[in-house]
Write an enzyme that holds these catalytic residues in place. Sequence first.
Site, PDB file in Angstrom:
ATOM      1  N   GLU A 169     -11.589 -67.686 -33.799  1.00 48.24           N
ATOM      2  CA  GLU A 169     -10.380 -68.767 -33.533  1.00 48.24           C
ATOM      3  C   GLU A 169      -9.806 -69.110 -34.794  1.00 48.24           C
ATOM      4  O   GLU A 169      -9.729 -70.051 -35.408  1.00 48.24           O
ATOM      5  CB  GLU A 169     -11.265 -69.859 -32.860  1.00 48.24           C
ATOM      6  CG  GLU A 169     -11.525 -69.685 -31.422  1.00 48.24           C
ATOM      7  CD  GLU A 169     -12.017 -70.541 -30.569  1.00 48.24           C
ATOM      8  OE1 GLU A 169     -11.868 -71.784 -31.142  1.00 48.24           O
ATOM      9  OE2 GLU A 169     -12.742 -70.421 -29.773  1.00 48.24           O
ATOM     10  N   HIS A 410     -16.811 -74.971 -14.192  1.00 45.05           N
ATOM     11  CA  HIS A 410     -17.080 -74.662 -15.864  1.00 45.05           C
ATOM     12  C   HIS A 410     -18.479 -74.932 -16.172  1.00 45.05           C
ATOM     13  O   HIS A 410     -19.485 -75.935 -15.725  1.00 45.05           O
ATOM     14  CB  HIS A 410     -16.430 -76.143 -16.391  1.00 45.05           C
ATOM     15  CG  HIS A 410     -16.263 -76.052 -17.787  1.00 45.05           C
ATOM     16  ND1 HIS A 410     -16.442 -76.959 -18.607  1.00 45.05           N
ATOM     17  CD2 HIS A 410     -15.810 -74.879 -18.580  1.00 45.05           C
ATOM     18  CE1 HIS A 410     -16.120 -76.476 -20.031  1.00 45.05           C
ATOM     19  NE2 HIS A 410     -15.887 -75.473 -19.975  1.00 45.05           N
ATOM     20  N   HIS A 411     -18.875 -74.098 -16.905  1.00 45.87           N
ATOM     21  CA  HIS A 411     -20.336 -74.024 -17.626  1.00 45.87           C
ATOM     22  C   HIS A 411     -20.162 -74.092 -19.070  1.00 45.87           C
ATOM     23  O   HIS A 411     -20.019 -72.839 -19.706  1.00 45.87           O
ATOM     24  CB  HIS A 411     -20.972 -72.676 -17.259  1.00 45.87           C
ATOM     25  CG  HIS A 411     -21.627 -72.833 -15.841  1.00 45.87           C
ATOM     26  ND1 HIS A 411     -21.930 -71.681 -15.212  1.00 45.87           N
ATOM     27  CD2 HIS A 411     -21.611 -73.656 -14.725  1.00 45.87           C
ATOM     28  CE1 HIS A 411     -22.343 -71.873 -13.875  1.00 45.87           C
ATOM     29  NE2 HIS A 411     -22.022 -73.179 -13.544  1.00 45.87           N
ATOM     30  N   GLU A 412     -19.952 -75.142 -19.759  1.00 45.17           N
ATOM     31  CA  GLU A 412     -20.043 -75.183 -21.241  1.00 45.17           C
ATOM     32  C   GLU A 412     -21.638 -75.152 -21.532  1.00 45.17           C
ATOM     33  O   GLU A 412     -22.219 -76.048 -20.960  1.00 45.17           O
ATOM     34  CB  GLU A 412     -19.341 -76.589 -21.701  1.00 45.17           C
ATOM     35  CG  GLU A 412     -19.458 -76.716 -23.206  1.00 45.17           C
ATOM     36  CD  GLU A 412     -18.934 -75.613 -24.130  1.00 45.17           C
ATOM     37  OE1 GLU A 412     -17.672 -75.300 -23.943  1.00 45.17           O
ATOM     38  OE2 GLU A 412     -19.941 -74.872 -24.846  1.00 45.17           O
ATOM     39  N   HIS A 480     -15.208 -68.087 -22.712  1.00 45.13           N
ATOM     40  CA  HIS A 480     -14.897 -68.744 -23.917  1.00 45.13           C
ATOM     41  C   HIS A 480     -15.789 -68.738 -25.081  1.00 45.13           C
ATOM     42  O   HIS A 480     -17.128 -68.731 -24.935  1.00 45.13           O
ATOM     43  CB  HIS A 480     -14.401 -70.115 -23.803  1.00 45.13           C
ATOM     44  CG  HIS A 480     -13.012 -70.419 -23.308  1.00 45.13           C
ATOM     45  ND1 HIS A 480     -12.094 -71.121 -23.729  1.00 45.13           N
ATOM     46  CD2 HIS A 480     -12.487 -69.594 -22.270  1.00 45.13           C
ATOM     47  CE1 HIS A 480     -10.859 -70.905 -22.980  1.00 45.13           C
ATOM     48  NE2 HIS A 480     -11.083 -69.985 -22.012  1.00 45.13           N
ATOM     49  N   GLU A 505      -5.350 -74.162 -26.922  1.00 44.82           N
ATOM     50  CA  GLU A 505      -5.919 -75.520 -27.261  1.00 44.82           C
ATOM     51  C   GLU A 505      -5.555 -75.970 -28.567  1.00 44.82           C
ATOM     52  O   GLU A 505      -5.433 -77.003 -28.849  1.00 44.82           O
ATOM     53  CB  GLU A 505      -7.336 -75.265 -27.030  1.00 44.82           C
ATOM     54  CG  GLU A 505      -7.933 -74.347 -28.136  1.00 44.82           C
ATOM     55  CD  GLU A 505      -9.630 -74.203 -27.553  1.00 44.82           C
ATOM     56  OE1 GLU A 505     -10.031 -74.392 -26.562  1.00 44.82           O
ATOM     57  OE2 GLU A 505     -10.270 -73.767 -28.545  1.00 44.82           O
TER      58      GLU A 505
END
Length: 700
Positions: A169, A410-412, A480, A505
């Site tokens: 990133e 969503h699976h963070e 991600h 983001e």
Amino acid sequence: MRIGILSSVLLAAATTAAAADLTSPSGAFALTVDVDGAGTPVYSLTYKGKPVVTGSHLGLTADEMDFGKGFRIEGTETRSVDETWQPVWGEYANIRDHYNELAVNLKGGTPERVMTLRFRLSDDGLGFRYELPRQDNANYLTVRDEATEFNFSGDHTMWCIPGDYDTDEYLFSETTFSDLEKALGSYRRHSEAQRTGGTTIQTPMLMKTADGMYINLHEAALVGYAAMLLDVDTKKHSMRSHLVPDCHGVKAYIQLPFNTPWRTMIVSDDARDILASQMVLNLNEPCKIEDTSWIKPMKFVGVWWEMFTGTQKTWAYSDDYRAKPGVTDYSKLPSNGRHPANTENVKKYIDFAAAHGIDGVLVEGWNEGWEDWCSYRKNRQFLFDKPYPDFDLEHLRDYAKSKGVKMIMHHETAANAVDYERQLERAFTFMKENNYDAVKTGYVGAIIPRSEHHTSQWMVDHANYVIDRAADYKIMIDSHEAPRPTGLCRTYPNWLAQESARGGEFESMGGNPPSHTCILPFTRLKGGPMDYTPGLFETRLSTYGEGKTGQAMTTLARQLALYLTMPSPMQMACDLPENYERFADAFKFIEDVPVDWKDSRYLEAEPARYITVARQDKHSDDWYLGAITDETPRMATVSLDFLPKGEKFVATVYEDAPGADWKENPQAYRIREVKVNSKSKLKLNLASGGGAAVKIKKVN
Ligand code: NOJ
Ligand code: CA
């Protein structure tokens, strides 16, 4: 799905102990492979007679055996392949894979080792890999080093990000070999990530020679191995592979027979060819999923940007940092009142999606565990089947269904990959029981097991395991912080998108200069689509509330163009519904724009400067066009000669209005309609940090 509509394979075998040569189908590329006096393989590559790679060594070292010297060429085999296949989704409905192949069989040393170097030369460039058959004296190898060299012919311009085992990133540096050290030196080390230091960089990276040759360097089909970084010798203008190690310094534990990922170079003297190339996909294995009917490209909105703006909203339900998922009774905890993943708010997104024909709604912060999610001393952060008390999962499931909208899971994992594997079957079962077909996964922070990195072999295996299990459950994935893509979405088309780069983001965390989205398609996107999260209409962060200042470096019209220049089968409209309601006429473009294409034409391109691309909808005769520039305003002049002759179209142009500018006047756009045909030319006004998007609809 893989239907070869044209397939011709010519086989020729020749045994020789001499150097081997190969040319690409058109003859533009020429490759030479030999072994030097020490028995180390050497290769070189030219494009239209000019050097791309000058004599560069190849080799691998394992604890058990050295595959770097003592070889002789035992024999070579060549063949030609020309076939066309159909991806489940993508930029093209048909992809031609046309190449000449050379396999160099090597033998030598005591005890004797065997290795094949396989080279595929297409008119886009070169892919090659090491193939290690079972050896007489070894079934397993502990790979310590891969010594693949890329020696270049000059002090090329390059666009790259610093070598980092854990994150990609970063903003790209535009530099040269000579200035690389200085350029990388200015980067701050990521907090929990492991920077290599020195002049190590990541792939995909791009170079441009003084006489205008573009070279993209990356890898294809990263399976069972560590990701490749590059150590750069800035004086010799050369690079060498640097595999991401585990805590023992081991790069890969492999069982023979084993093929490494392909090392790839896409080369052209026309920048548009780099964007159009499908070489990385071509080097990947065909689709492994037999029935792909459940894989559906989609657009989505989500409870997401609210947490990035200055409104102090949180993924966490409560402010009690001692809360433990599965242990704490969350229904007894007070909500912090700043938790947008609540039933009422989510319904607003569902209503918005239903009203505007958006396929899905992502909700982040729906499940237990966010109170302490960034802690380094974590063991278990999240439960993937335990909604917070203010998120009525069953009600929302039924509500979304009644409105024809798909909920996106969503699976963070907060990088606790071990725990994610423990919960995986339950998590996927829970998804299917509740009508979720797609999940955004995330790996923020330091990996557990602690000795591993985001791009070491263990995590590469993890990511590939998750995508494989997801396919069994008919689940699509948008990952991600996973290892950067290497075209595996051909083999697993349920891998709709990945982040694996600095995404939208960051507009709330320092910003992305407009050149960023003009270089990503030349670099990161060569591995596969990116979940960049375009569609930001309100760019001034202070308008969202207190706590944030700054402004995204983009006009509103540019955000529309990103749906074309950053193609992805899973495309977010990232802004808040109320911001879309304010600019409903511009949002119409996001409603209309497809996410799956029959054909794509790159019309104008220069790395980090500008890109103009036209794409034909896979399911109609309509075309769409997107154009972006960096901070330099420009007039894009495009010929519509790709339209079928004699047919009539109406172009709806969304462009920066006169006086638009990312900083002073970002929301100044104009919408105009023009009758066009294949003889038309369009002039599109692009402001500083601006862009234009066009819908070209066929009329009778
Ligand atoms: C980082 C991801 O890139 C972002 O999209 C997500 O919202 C956060 N992690 C939280 O999971
Ligand atoms: Ca991220």
